[in-house]
Design a protein around this motif. Sequence first.
Motif, PDB file in Angstrom:
ATOM      1  N   PHE A  83      28.165 -71.638  27.562  1.00 20.44           N
ATOM      2  CA  PHE A  83      29.022 -72.794  27.839  1.00 20.44           C
ATOM      3  C   PHE A  83      28.231 -74.061  28.121  1.00 20.44           C
ATOM      4  N   GLY A  84      27.095 -73.922  28.790  1.00 20.67           N
ATOM      5  CA  GLY A  84      26.278 -75.102  29.079  1.00 20.67           C
ATOM      6  C   GLY A  84      25.785 -75.780  27.808  1.00 20.67           C
ATOM      7  N   ALA A  85      25.313 -74.961  26.872  1.00 19.26           N
ATOM      8  CA  ALA A  85      24.835 -75.516  25.593  1.00 19.26           C
ATOM      9  C   ALA A  85      25.984 -76.150  24.814  1.00 19.26           C
ATOM     10  N   TRP A  86      27.131 -75.468  24.799  1.00 21.60           N
ATOM     11  CA  TRP A  86      28.281 -76.036  24.091  1.00 21.60           C
ATOM     12  C   TRP A  86      28.775 -77.320  24.757  1.00 21.60           C
ATOM     13  N   GLY A  87      28.667 -77.387  26.066  1.00 24.63           N
ATOM     14  CA  GLY A  87      29.045 -78.609  26.755  1.00 24.63           C
ATOM     15  C   GLY A  87      28.225 -79.793  26.288  1.00 24.63           C
ATOM     16  N   TRP A  88      26.907 -79.612  26.184  1.00 21.00           N
ATOM     17  CA  TRP A  88      26.049 -80.698  25.701  1.00 21.00           C
ATOM     18  C   TRP A  88      26.290 -80.994  24.231  1.00 21.00           C
ATOM     19  N   ILE A  89      26.535 -79.947  23.441  1.00 20.17           N
ATOM     20  CA  ILE A  89      26.813 -80.158  22.011  1.00 20.17           C
ATOM     21  C   ILE A  89      28.081 -80.979  21.841  1.00 20.17           C
ATOM     22  N   TRP A  90      29.171 -80.604  22.545  1.00 24.77           N
ATOM     23  CA  TRP A  90      30.431 -81.347  22.400  1.00 24.77           C
ATOM     24  C   TRP A  90      30.318 -82.760  22.950  1.00 24.77           C
ATOM     25  N   LEU A  91      29.556 -82.915  24.002  1.00 27.00           N
ATOM     26  CA  LEU A  91      29.354 -84.251  24.561  1.00 27.00           C
ATOM     27  C   LEU A  91      28.618 -85.147  23.558  1.00 27.00           C
ATOM     28  N   ALA A  92      27.563 -84.619  22.939  1.00 23.87           N
ATOM     29  CA  ALA A  92      26.815 -85.392  21.937  1.00 23.87           C
ATOM     30  C   ALA A  92      27.686 -85.698  20.715  1.00 23.87           C
ATOM     31  N   PHE A  93      28.392 -84.690  20.225  1.00 27.23           N
ATOM     32  CA  PHE A  93      29.283 -84.911  19.084  1.00 27.23           C
ATOM     33  C   PHE A  93      30.329 -85.966  19.401  1.00 27.23           C
ATOM     34  N   GLY A  94      30.900 -85.879  20.590  1.00 30.74           N
ATOM     35  CA  GLY A  94      31.944 -86.811  20.977  1.00 30.74           C
ATOM     36  C   GLY A  94      31.454 -88.249  21.029  1.00 30.74           C
ATOM     37  N   VAL A  95      30.286 -88.449  21.625  1.00 29.77           N
ATOM     38  CA  VAL A  95      29.734 -89.808  21.717  1.00 29.77           C
ATOM     39  C   VAL A  95      29.426 -90.346  20.317  1.00 29.77           C
ATOM     40  N   LEU A  96      28.827 -89.516  19.475  1.00 29.27           N
ATOM     41  CA  LEU A  96      28.531 -89.949  18.096  1.00 29.27           C
ATOM     42  C   LEU A  96      29.816 -90.233  17.314  1.00 29.27           C
ATOM     43  N   GLN A  97      30.846 -89.416  17.517  1.00 29.53           N
ATOM     44  CA  GLN A  97      32.107 -89.636  16.824  1.00 29.53           C
ATOM     45  C   GLN A  97      32.792 -90.918  17.286  1.00 29.53           C
ATOM     46  N   VAL A  98      32.734 -91.206  18.562  1.00 30.00           N
ATOM     47  CA  VAL A  98      33.322 -92.452  19.062  1.00 30.00           C
ATOM     48  C   VAL A  98      32.592 -93.649  18.456  1.00 30.00           C
ATOM     49  N   ALA A  99      31.258 -93.583  18.394  1.00 34.41           N
ATOM     50  CA  ALA A  99      30.481 -94.675  17.793  1.00 34.41           C
ATOM     51  C   ALA A  99      30.800 -94.822  16.309  1.00 34.41           C
ATOM     52  N   ALA A 100      30.888 -93.699  15.598  1.00 31.41           N
ATOM     53  CA  ALA A 100      31.210 -93.756  14.169  1.00 31.41           C
ATOM     54  C   ALA A 100      32.639 -94.243  13.944  1.00 31.41           C
ATOM     55  N   GLY A 101      33.568 -93.844  14.812  1.00 32.25           N
ATOM     56  CA  GLY A 101      34.947 -94.325  14.705  1.00 32.25           C
ATOM     57  C   GLY A 101      35.036 -95.827  14.881  1.00 32.25           C
TER      58      GLY A 101
END
Length: 160
Positions: A83-101
Amino acid sequence: MSNPDTEKQTNAGSERVEPRAPEQRREWAMAHAGAGAGGSRWLAFGGWMLLLAGAFNVIAGLTALFRPDYYVVAGGELLVFGFGAWGWIWLAFGVLQVAAGAGCLGGMRWARITGIGLAGLSAIGHLAFLAAFPLWEFAAIALAVLVMYALVVPDEDAVA
């Protein structure tokens, strides 16, 4: 001979424009709205959906980091990583997706290409996270597919 629909008449020093015929007014009212200043409605939709998906992924990442007991999985492990690794993965994906959006809403080509790639990787990631929260993950995968479609659709003024 002048056209009565566009003829101006002077009446005691004031100008008056004659109204158009009803048929002409209806044509004007039924005209399609343009996409805007060189933009695409699909690109704007895709940008907003990418922002939304990014916000959801940030929330999922923060939840996985700070409340791992929120997700119920036998043994505490997922298909890959914890869960810790997935938390960082989703956090990174989310920030990149917001920037790309935000870039998509600005009409940036790099953001469109990045958004398509991030949405595809996000769909695969949500598939791996499926055991933790199935209903939410199916909704997130559907949103990722919708984002990819909206960003892949060609502009209205594109020529093949």
